[in-house]
Design an enzyme around this catalytic site. Structure first.
Site, PDB file in Angstrom:
ATOM      1  N   ALA A  45       0.816  -1.214   0.000  1.00 25.41           N
ATOM      2  CA  ALA A  45       0.000   0.000   0.000  1.00 25.41           C
ATOM      3  C   ALA A  45       0.853   1.270   0.000  1.00 25.41           C
ATOM      4  O   ALA A  45       0.359   2.364   0.222  1.00 25.41           O
ATOM      5  CB  ALA A  45      -0.923  -0.007   1.213  1.00 25.41           C
TER       6      ALA A  45
ATOM      7  N   GLY B 190       5.563   1.072   3.092  1.00 27.92           N
ATOM      8  CA  GLY B 190       6.867   0.497   3.457  1.00 27.92           C
ATOM      9  C   GLY B 190       6.790  -0.740   4.327  1.00 27.92           C
ATOM     10  O   GLY B 190       7.735  -1.026   5.071  1.00 27.92           O
ATOM     11  N   SER B 191       5.699  -1.496   4.221  1.00 27.26           N
ATOM     12  CA  SER B 191       5.557  -2.640   5.127  1.00 27.26           C
ATOM     13  C   SER B 191       6.703  -3.644   4.965  1.00 27.26           C
ATOM     14  O   SER B 191       7.234  -4.152   5.954  1.00 27.26           O
ATOM     15  CB  SER B 191       4.197  -3.311   4.947  1.00 27.26           C
ATOM     16  OG  SER B 191       4.256  -4.340   4.011  1.00 27.26           O
TER      17      SER B 191
ATOM     18  N   ASP C  49      13.150   3.601   0.976  1.00 27.08           N
ATOM     19  CA  ASP C  49      12.323   2.959   2.007  1.00 27.08           C
ATOM     20  C   ASP C  49      13.173   2.485   3.185  1.00 27.08           C
ATOM     21  O   ASP C  49      12.892   2.800   4.345  1.00 27.08           O
ATOM     22  CB  ASP C  49      11.576   1.746   1.435  1.00 27.08           C
ATOM     23  CG  ASP C  49      10.298   2.132   0.723  1.00 27.08           C
ATOM     24  OD1 ASP C  49      10.175   3.310   0.354  1.00 27.08           O
ATOM     25  OD2 ASP C  49       9.433   1.254   0.530  1.00 27.08           O
TER      26      ASP C  49
END
Ligand code: PMV
Length: 318
Positions: free
Chosen positions: A104, A107-108, A152
């Site tokens: 999404a 930066g998961s 990121d």
């Protein structure tokens, strides 16, 4: 031995996504409201070398050795093991959880890697520098994305607002006035690797066109840095609008993102744009503190699947 826990925040790109892959500058900030967490505990009853990975968010409960070599958690664990020159891990269980939505633009993936890298190194009795953590996480991103810019892993490792340009030392940024953002999710999963590869194909087909677009985005990021450091939210908002228009031309927006961006403008945001890989995921709107709740509610009523508010405070960086 007590369990070792490490966590890392999400992030959002304020300016410059995609162009940053082509060495133009970009600005990103950590989002502390969402986090990835890694917990490592010894499992003395198991044989040495037995590593179990439990990640309920992705329905994973497996032995490290049974997982594919390019599974992101495996890459993170093996990266630490190789870096520390360890030949055999003690028996352990790694539990991973995250409140950062997957695919999404928040930066998961990088946040999970960073939490795992920090927790595992600490569990093994080592303290890694931020530079080492960021570099190990970058290696994971490279295996997954092919050509990540490095923004990121950098913003999440250092957990500071950054001005980032590939190949140059990053700089931390200090906003001169509090800034409030609403991050709203289209609910559409859009893996960054795909949009990055699509942009690469389009760039290869029309290099002059894309180089000009990237130049324009880079120029916006430079101006945005100045506006951020000199307290000009209206100007920052206008730059977000311009950046979104360029992202549309780059080919990474989608009707749902465009709709939320227009909705935020109509609700009185200073500016809004997609954030991250695009074609889904999140948009970000810069709002006044007084108008934050209204913009958030209007976005939720207009199709956003979820929304959070985050802010950048002048004192965030010492
Ligand atoms: O991880 P995301 O979706 O926030 O996107 C990262 C930003 C890109 O510029 C699209 C890719 C990159 O590696 O910089």
């Amino acid at each position: 031995m007590p369990a070792v826990i490490a966590s890392a925040p999400g992030k959002i790109i304020l300016f410059g996504e995609h162009a940053v892959v082509y060495a133009r500058p970009a600005i990103a900030i950590p989002v502390h409201q969402v986090r990835a967490k890694a917990t490592i505990s010894a499992t003395p009853t198991s044989q040495s070398g037995e590593v179990r990975i439990i990640a309920p968010d992705i329905q994973l409960d497996a032995r490290l050795d049974d997982l594919p070599a390019d599974q992101p958690l495996v890459l993170a664990v093996r990266g630490v093991v190789a870096h520390l020159g360890i030949t055999r891990l003690p028996a352990l269980t790694l539990r991973v959880s995250s409140s950062i939505p997957i695919a999404a633009g928040l930066g998961s993936g990088a946040a999970v890697s960073i939490a795992v890298i920090r927790a595992l190194a600490a569990f093994l009795g080592h303290t890694l520098s931020n530079e080492q953590v960021s570099s190990l996480a970058f290696t994971v991103e490279q295996r997954l994305h092919g050509i990540p810019s490095g923004i990121d892993n950098t913003v999440i490792t250092y957990a500071q607002p950054i001005y980032f340009q590939r190949g140059q030392p990053f700089q931390t940024l200090q906003a001169s006035t509090p800034l409030t953002f609403i991050i709203a999710d289209t609910g559409i999963h859009s893996p960054t690797a795909q949009t990055v590869m699509d942009v690469r194909t389009a760039w290869a087909a029309q290099p002059e066109v894309y180089e000009k677009l990237f130049d324009a985005v880079g120029q916006i990021a430079r101006q945005a840095r100045f506006a951020l450091e000199n307290g000009a939210p209206e100007e920052l908002g206008n730059l977000m609008k311009e950046n979104h228009a360029l992202l549309q031309q780059i080919g990474v927006s989608c009707p749902e993102l465009d709709h939320l961006v227009r909705t935020a403008h109509a609700a009185g945001a200073y500016g809004a744009k997609l954030s991250g890989g695009g074609r889904g995921g999140n948009m970000i709107a810069l709002v006044s503190a007084e108008n934050a709740e209204t913009v958030m509610n209007v976005l939720l009523a207009s199709g956003a699947k979820s929304a959070i508010s985050t802010s950048l405070q002048p004192l965030e960086q010492d």
